[in-house]
Design a protein around this motif. Structure first.
Motif, PDB file in Angstrom:
ATOM      1  N   ILE A   3       0.872  -1.413   0.117  1.00  0.00           N
ATOM      2  CA  ILE A   3       0.162   0.073   0.117  1.00  0.00           C
ATOM      3  C   ILE A   3       0.963   1.263   0.151  1.00  0.00           C
ATOM      4  CG2 ILE A   3      -1.697   1.322   1.411  1.00  0.00           C
ATOM      5  CD1 ILE A   3      -2.571  -1.542   2.209  1.00  0.00           C
ATOM      6  N   LEU A   4       0.546   2.300  -0.698  1.00  0.00           N
ATOM      7  CA  LEU A   4       1.041   3.540  -0.887  1.00  0.00           C
ATOM      8  C   LEU A   4       0.193   4.504  -0.370  1.00  0.00           C
ATOM      9  CD1 LEU A   4       3.113   5.478  -1.734  1.00  0.00           C
ATOM     10  CD2 LEU A   4       2.467   5.524  -4.144  1.00  0.00           C
ATOM     11  N   LEU A   5       0.523   5.411   0.701  1.00  0.00           N
ATOM     12  CA  LEU A   5      -0.233   6.383   1.206  1.00  0.00           C
ATOM     13  C   LEU A   5       0.343   7.437   0.746  1.00  0.00           C
ATOM     14  CD1 LEU A   5      -2.346   7.478   3.302  1.00  0.00           C
ATOM     15  CD2 LEU A   5      -0.950   7.145   5.164  1.00  0.00           C
ATOM     16  N   LEU A   6      -0.544   8.693   0.328  1.00  0.00           N
ATOM     17  CA  LEU A   6      -0.121  10.020   0.112  1.00  0.00           C
ATOM     18  C   LEU A   6      -0.117  11.030   1.045  1.00  0.00           C
ATOM     19  CD1 LEU A   6      -0.921  10.193  -3.579  1.00  0.00           C
ATOM     20  CD2 LEU A   6       1.093   9.241  -2.576  1.00  0.00           C
ATOM     21  N   ILE A  30       4.775   5.574   2.669  1.00  0.00           N
ATOM     22  CA  ILE A  30       4.213   6.849   3.003  1.00  0.00           C
ATOM     23  C   ILE A  30       4.831   7.829   1.979  1.00  0.00           C
ATOM     24  CG2 ILE A  30       2.965   8.425   4.522  1.00  0.00           C
ATOM     25  CD1 ILE A  30       4.318   5.354   5.662  1.00  0.00           C
ATOM     26  N   ALA A  31       4.307   8.611   1.288  1.00  0.00           N
ATOM     27  CA  ALA A  31       5.022   9.775   0.725  1.00  0.00           C
ATOM     28  C   ALA A  31       4.361  10.874   0.950  1.00  0.00           C
ATOM     29  CB  ALA A  31       4.858   9.455  -1.004  1.00  0.00           C
ATOM     30  N   PRO A  32       5.047  11.780   1.280  1.00  0.00           N
ATOM     31  CA  PRO A  32       6.472  11.789   1.974  1.00  0.00           C
ATOM     32  C   PRO A  32       6.333  11.414   3.447  1.00  0.00           C
ATOM     33  CG  PRO A  32       5.479  14.254   2.255  1.00  0.00           C
ATOM     34  CD  PRO A  32       4.583  13.326   1.594  1.00  0.00           C
ATOM     35  N   GLY A  33       5.211  11.186   4.171  1.00  0.00           N
ATOM     36  CA  GLY A  33       5.128  10.918   5.523  1.00  0.00           C
ATOM     37  C   GLY A  33       5.777  11.945   6.399  1.00  0.00           C
ATOM     38  N   GLY A  41       5.981   2.355   8.691  1.00  0.00           N
ATOM     39  CA  GLY A  41       6.166   2.059   7.389  1.00  0.00           C
ATOM     40  C   GLY A  41       7.344   2.618   6.942  1.00  0.00           C
ATOM     41  N   SER A  42       7.507   2.739   5.604  1.00  0.00           N
ATOM     42  CA  SER A  42       8.766   3.335   4.889  1.00  0.00           C
ATOM     43  C   SER A  42       8.240   4.607   4.192  1.00  0.00           C
ATOM     44  CB  SER A  42       9.186   2.401   3.748  1.00  0.00           C
ATOM     45  OG  SER A  42       9.348   0.961   4.407  1.00  0.00           O
ATOM     46  N   ASN A  43       8.984   5.665   4.709  1.00  0.00           N
ATOM     47  CA  ASN A  43       8.716   6.984   4.169  1.00  0.00           C
ATOM     48  C   ASN A  43       9.509   6.807   2.651  1.00  0.00           C
ATOM     49  OD1 ASN A  43       7.296   7.656   6.220  1.00  0.00           O
ATOM     50  ND2 ASN A  43       8.745   9.003   7.125  1.00  0.00           N
ATOM     51  N   ILE A  44       8.862   7.575   1.919  1.00  0.00           N
ATOM     52  CA  ILE A  44       9.771   7.724   0.622  1.00  0.00           C
ATOM     53  C   ILE A  44       9.540   9.150   0.043  1.00  0.00           C
ATOM     54  CG2 ILE A  44       9.632   5.470  -0.029  1.00  0.00           C
ATOM     55  CD1 ILE A  44       7.242   6.324  -1.889  1.00  0.00           C
ATOM     56  N   SER A  45      10.466   9.511  -0.716  1.00  0.00           N
ATOM     57  CA  SER A  45      10.237  10.948  -1.152  1.00  0.00           C
ATOM     58  C   SER A  45       9.738  10.770  -2.623  1.00  0.00           C
ATOM     59  CB  SER A  45      11.604  11.858  -0.954  1.00  0.00           C
ATOM     60  OG  SER A  45      12.561  11.376  -1.798  1.00  0.00           O
ATOM     61  N   LEU A  46       8.693  11.297  -2.645  1.00  0.00           N
ATOM     62  CA  LEU A  46       8.111  11.461  -4.211  1.00  0.00           C
ATOM     63  C   LEU A  46       7.503  12.509  -4.472  1.00  0.00           C
ATOM     64  CD1 LEU A  46       5.621   7.972  -4.943  1.00  0.00           C
ATOM     65  CD2 LEU A  46       7.451   9.132  -6.395  1.00  0.00           C
ATOM     66  N   ASP A  47       7.654  13.204  -5.609  1.00  0.00           N
ATOM     67  CA  ASP A  47       6.786  14.318  -6.032  1.00  0.00           C
ATOM     68  C   ASP A  47       5.516  13.735  -6.473  1.00  0.00           C
ATOM     69  OD1 ASP A  47       5.514  16.798  -6.562  1.00  0.00           O
ATOM     70  OD2 ASP A  47       7.380  17.065  -8.265  1.00  0.00           O
TER      71      ASP A  47
END
Ligand code: AMP
Ligand code: GLY
Length: 425
Positions: A3-6, A30-33, A41-47
């Motif tokens: 799952i990806l949470l924005l 989670i982006a960016p979280g 969870g894992s925070n990721i940097s995504l625009d």
């Protein structure tokens, strides 16, 4: 499922916390979280405004579901783009997200489908708007038509105040959001938030909550994103909840379906409960913040099950189960909020607060620097407690707030006052 949470607020920490408990969840990104979501969870940097980049991430990481927290990506059409790429996404497409994106869109829908709301008129020029206000009298409510981060609404006590609001909105300071105004009759009663899920065809009720929009005790000072909340809202009795579903939510879902723009996601109805029942003040196309922080701790059902049933059109078979307990959350904000705030002050003892019975501290505007949590925004923490009564939840939440060592922060001291006045009878 992966799952990806924005999103990055307290709402997203609460959603992540709930998603992480689901038996369906394998990996959660989670982006960016924020530092709170980083613990589960894992925070990721995504625009998130770069839709092709989000889609590429989903393909690379075998994402089974994207959950959109805030409204901006919805209004920008992220769900349309993800769906076209074959990636299931929770949240409305761009067209039905206009429920939140445009006040006049919602007003016209209310007209068309007989949904109870305040009488209104819409103007794209100042002169006729001023004329309408003088003819209608005060109190009266003036709103910028588009998304204005909660700052585009003036409840004017006098004609002069309403006139100033018209001039302010047409001055250009809201950009495109200020290209039109909606002027509404002033509604009286008690406000509440009501949440429902819609799969485009069927809507099911979630729960009610009450927010505290003003920055200071006694509901004074400027409006904010919300300084605290509790759930359930006692003003939303089972009879009122039935009426909200019948008179407001169901006609909205049926109306949007009939127009060919079905609504899939959470419907957050801002209501005024007056003498003649519930009226719609506004819709949001997402969970409330901080309301989500009191809904998730009360939800006994598996949240991912509900989110997937929404996306897959299976809500008719779902019956969410709620704890009887009440939840209450207190927002800790940086001094100066909702105006300018300083970033970087250190926050200590969050663990001690989390150790109190029934308490979960959700992060919002925080950042981790060298192993320490520092303030990084206006609303910084939401301190939530769950207990058999609102009064007990409030006692535990404030006990936790007092444990947190952050001299540069503040919170309201009276969250829950309406419900507690009722519990006192
Ligand atoms: P909105 O952004 O539309 O939710 O408006 C912000 C706040 O203004 C609401 O939470 C209400 O407190 C108040 N408000 C908005 N519309 C009305 C209305 N027609 N009558 C009374 N109060 C209103
Ligand atoms: N708490 C108000 C909102 O989320 O819009």
């Amino acid at each position: 499922m992966n799952i990806l949470l924005l999103g990055s607020g307290g709402r997203e920490h609460a959603l992540a916390w709930s998603i992480a408990k689901s038996r369906h969840t394998k990996k959660l990104f989670i982006a960016p979280g924020n530092p709170g979501t980083a613990e589960i969870g894992s925070n990721i940097s995504l625009d998130v405004t770069d839709h092709p980049a989000v889609i590429a991430f989903c393909h690379e990481n075998a994402i089974d579901l994207v959950v959109v927290g805030p409204e901006a990506p919805l209004v920008a059409g992220i769900v349309d783009d993800l769906s076209e790429a074959g990636i299931p996404a929770f949240g409305p497409r761009k067209a039905p997200a206009q429920l939140e994106g445009s006040k006049s869109f919602t007003k016209a829908l209310c007209d068309e489908f007989n949904i109870p709301t305040a009488a209104y008129a819409r103007f794209t020029e100042a002169e006729p708007a001023l004329h309408y206000i003088r003819a209608r009298g005060a109190p009266i409510v003036v709103k910028a038509d588009g998304l204005a981060a909660g700052k585009g609404v003036v409840v004017a006590e006098t004609i002069a105040e309403a006139e100033n609001a018209i001039r302010m909105i047409f001055s250009g300071q809201f950009g495109a959001a200020g290209a039109a105004v909606v002027i509404e009759d002033f509604l009286t009663g008690e406000e509440a938030s009501f949440f429902a899920l819609s799969d485009g065809e069927t809507a099911i009720a979630l729960a009610s909550a009450q927010d505290h929009k003003r920055v200071f005790d006694g509901d004074t000072g400027p409006n904010t994103g919300g300084m605290g909340a509790y759930s359930p809202a006692p003003v939303v009795t089972p009879e009122i909840a039935d009426r909200v579903m019948r008179e407001i939510i169901n006609p909205t879902v049926a109306g949007l379906k009939a127009r060919g723009t079905p609504y899939q996601g959470v419907l957050y109805a801002g209501l005024m409960i007056g003498k003649d029942g519930p009226k719609l003040i506004e819709y949001n196309a997402r969970f409330g913040d901080p309301e989500c922080q009191v809904l998730m701790p009360r939800l006994e059902s598996d949240v991912v099950e509900l989110l997937m049933a929404t996306v897959e059109g299976r809500l008719a078979t779902q019956q969410p189960v709620w704890r009887d307990d009440a939840a209450l959350t207190v927002v800790m904000a940086a001094r100066g909020y909702p105006g300018n705030v300083e970033k970087g002050s250190r926050i200590r003892n969050i663990d001690a607060a989390n150790a109190i019975e029934g308490v979960t501290v959700f992060h919002a505007g925080t950042r981790e620097v060298d192993g320490e949590i520092v303030a990084n925004g206006g609303r910084v923490l939401t301190v939530t407690a769950i207990a058999p009564t609102i009064r007990k939840a409030r006692a535990h939440a404030y006990e936790a707030v007092n444990k947190i060592d952050w001299p540069e922060g503040f919170s309201r001291t009276d969250i829950g006052w309406r419900a507690i006045a009722r519990e006192n009878g």
